[in-house]
Design a protein around this motif. Structure first.
Motif, short mmCIF file in Angstrom:
data_model
loop_
_atom_site.label_atom_id
_atom_site.label_comp_id
_atom_site.label_asym_id
_atom_site.label_seq_id
_atom_site.Cartn_x
_atom_site.Cartn_y
_atom_site.Cartn_z
N ASP A 76 0.73 -1.20 0.03
CA ASP A 76 -0.24 0.09 -0.01
C ASP A 76 0.87 1.22 -0.03
O ASP A 76 0.53 2.43 -0.58
N SER A 77 1.99 1.13 0.60
CA SER A 77 2.89 2.46 0.78
C SER A 77 3.65 2.45 -0.67
O SER A 77 4.06 3.59 -0.86
N LYS A 78 4.20 1.17 -1.08
CA LYS A 78 4.92 1.32 -2.23
C LYS A 78 4.05 1.78 -3.41
O LYS A 78 4.81 2.14 -4.56
N THR A 79 2.94 1.28 -3.70
CA THR A 79 2.27 1.63 -4.90
C THR A 79 1.55 2.70 -5.04
O THR A 79 0.68 2.93 -5.97
N LYS A 80 1.42 3.72 -4.09
CA LYS A 80 0.91 4.82 -4.08
C LYS A 80 1.38 5.71 -5.14
O LYS A 80 2.54 5.62 -5.64
N GLY A 81 0.69 6.43 -6.05
CA GLY A 81 1.09 7.08 -7.21
C GLY A 81 1.42 6.01 -8.56
O GLY A 81 1.94 6.38 -9.14
N LYS A 82 0.73 5.13 -8.34
CA LYS A 82 0.87 4.15 -9.29
C LYS A 82 2.34 3.82 -9.78
O LYS A 82 2.80 3.64 -10.96
N ARG A 83 3.06 3.51 -8.73
CA ARG A 83 4.29 3.21 -8.80
C ARG A 83 4.55 1.82 -8.81
O ARG A 83 4.03 1.03 -7.95
N THR A 85 6.57 -1.81 -8.36
CA THR A 85 7.63 -2.41 -7.44
C THR A 85 7.62 -3.83 -7.43
O THR A 85 7.04 -4.59 -8.17
N CYS A 127 0.96 -2.04 -11.99
CA CYS A 127 0.02 -1.02 -11.73
C CYS A 127 -0.55 -0.60 -12.79
O CYS A 127 -0.43 -0.02 -13.84
N GLU A 130 -7.13 1.83 -12.21
CA GLU A 130 -8.10 1.21 -11.60
C GLU A 130 -9.55 1.26 -12.21
O GLU A 130 -10.35 0.27 -11.98
#
Length: 219
Positions: A76-83, A85, A127, A130
């Motif tokens: 959740d913290s790493k994929t914010k901003g459609k990044r 990982t 990503c 949505e």
């Protein structure tokens, strides 16, 4: 006894699919190493048309779910901003030693024994949009979901095949627990790997800049 490492091909999925994929994979790996009397329980994936098997031990499920909560928070913290990982699922088994009565919670990094088997599954987190803005995008997401389902099904089959072939390294079973060996589920995240590489590179640079030059010997 050496630690036998099984590296599975990368599994590409979206963040919301990752925990379900990992849940099925980890439970399948644990089931293949439950060599005592077990009461297998069939579980259906919530997102995919796939059924996998667990050992039927609530304490094992609790351990797995705790790790999945950690994974979901990290994603959740790493994929914010459609990044996009990546991470790696690591399931380790060690030998039972002494009073290891609860194999599901015993640490696989115990100094009393060594890791005899490790399973590694890389996860590539994609990503995708949505909201489906068009019929073409909607179809694309549907096709991708089917691709993830096929990859997961193939990974589960691969685990079963490897587990059936890799039996020579299994140590003696010394417990009556449903899970025959203490296990540990961990995640090697991309950031930790980069930090480790950066730290190693920094140490090398420091060594180069501070080391005295060798004496030249003329022959």
């Amino acid at each position: 006894m050496n630690c036998e490492i099984h590296n599975l091909p990368p599994l590409r999925c979206e963040a919301f699919q990752a925990t379900e994929c990992v849940r099925a994979l980890v439970h399948t790996v644990l089931f293949t190493r439950a060599l005592g009397v077990v009461f297998p329980v069939d579980k259906e994936c919530e997102l995919f048309d796939i059924t996998y098997v667990t050992v039927g031990d609530p304490s094992v499920s609790r351990v797995v779910e705790l790790r999945l909560v950690e994974l979901a928070a990290w994603l959740d913290s790493k994929t914010k901003g459609k990044r996009e990982t990546h991470t790696k699922v690591v399931v380790s088994f060690r030998e039972s030693v002494g009073d290891d009565d609860d194999t599901s919670t015993a640490s696989a990094s115990s100094s009393k024994s060594h890791c005899w088997e490790q399973w590694r599954v890389p996860l590539e987190i994609l990503c995708l949009p949505e909201s489906a803005e068009s019929a073409e995008q909607h179809q694309g997401r549907k096709e991708h979901a089917l691709e993830v389902q096929d990859e997961l099904r193939g990974a589960l089959a691969h685990v079963l095949q490897i587990a059936g072939d890799a039996k020579k390294n299994i140590p003696p079973v010394t417990t009556n627990a449903l899970v025959s060996f203490p296990f540990h589920v961990a995640f090697a995240h991309g950031d930790s790997e980069k930090h480790k590489s950066a730290t190693t590179l920094g140490q090398i640079k420091k060594l180069i800049t501070t080391a005295s030059p060798p004496n030249m010997r003329l022959v």
